[in-house]
Design an enzyme around this catalytic site. Structure first.
Site, PDB file in Angstrom:
ATOM      1  CG  ASP A   1      -6.239   0.189  -8.709  1.00 48.76           C
ATOM      2  OD1 ASP A   1      -5.827  -0.308  -7.882  1.00 48.76           O
ATOM      3  OD2 ASP A   1      -7.327  -0.485  -9.266  1.00 48.76           O
TER       4      ASP A   1
ATOM      5  CG  ASP B   1      -4.913  -6.176  -9.376  1.00 49.76           C
ATOM      6  OD1 ASP B   1      -4.196  -6.799 -10.070  1.00 49.76           O
ATOM      7  OD2 ASP B   1      -4.610  -6.402  -8.064  1.00 49.76           O
TER       8      ASP B   1
END
Length: 251
Positions: free
Chosen positions: A35, A37
């Protein structure tokens, strides 16, 4: 003749061992799926821009998904004078920690591992952050919502998916569906994430796979609420802990 035979036998054995090792290395390739953020970066990049519209003339709940919300945020801040150059500069100001850089570099230089990004942010901001941190070439693929500046200099974000059919994921992106074609050729997936939309891909993994979840955040707290997690779960503080875990996986 005996020495010659032994020499040939040793040579044959070494060639056989090398061939087996090559075959083993090919069979044991690892795919790291990150991922973005609060995972590769220690912040949510979008918050740079939501903070520029503190009065927020609309509510998050009015929108179908985060992507729609951010499209409106960008429209508002640009209508108030925020320029393309300021948006790009903001994205480029995001720093990736040294341990995370080292972890990604270790994957990038390994012959038995690759890394991709699967994020509900957008391709433009991710690429700008990676480029500013000297990491533009470290990822095999960036899977995210396509974004660009149009001919008028306005920032536009589109959906990655238009119809994925997953009831658990936001309308614009199912990370499980996005991950599937990239798993081919790898016998282990290491999924690295933090949030709600990382649960679906984590639950899709097998008992041979690994989930690295950021301590204290949604994925770490709730990934096994259903009791359906098959992959091995490691809850980490990230940075140094993530670097150490990546190095151990690559050994």
């Amino acid at each position: 003749f005996v020495a010659c035979s032994m020499r040939h036998s040793v040579t044959y054995h070494m060639r056989g061992a090398l061939a087996f090792r090559r075959m083993f290395d090919e069979m044991s390739k690892v795919l790291f799926a990150f991922d973005f953020d609060n995972t590769l970066v220690n912040v949510n990049v979008d918050y740079l821009f939501t903070d520029l519209a503190p009065d927020k003339p609309f509510k998050r709940g009015e929108f179908k998904c985060w992507t729609d919300y951010m499209q409106h945020i960008f429209a508002v801040v640009q209508s108030r004078g925020c320029t393309k150059e300021q948006i790009v500069t903001g994205m480029e100001s995001i720093k990736i920690s040294q341990p995370i850089k080292e972890a990604c570099r270790a994957i990038n230089t390994s012959q038995r591992a690759d890394a991709i990004i699967i994020s509900d942010a957008n391709t433009f901001s991710i690429k700008q952050v990676l480029k500013a941190n000297g990491m533009a070439e470290m990822f095999k693929e960036i899977i995210s919502n396509p974004a660009h500046f149009d001919s008028q200099g306005l920032f536009k974000i589109d959906y990655y998916h238009r119809d994925h059919g997953c009831p658990s994921c936001p309308a614009n992106l199912c990370k499980t569906e996005a991950l599937v074609p990239h798993k081919v050729g790898y016998n282990r997936i290491v999924y690295v994430g933090d949030g709600y939309n990382d649960i679906c891909p984590s639950l899709s993994l097998s008992s041979n796979d690994v989930v690295l979840a950021r301590k204290g955040l949604y994925l770490a707290k709730h990934v096994n609420d259903s009791g359906m997690l098959k992959a091995t779960l490691h809850v980490l503080d990230f940075d140094e802990a993530l670097l150490k875990t990546v190095q151990e996986i690559l050994v």
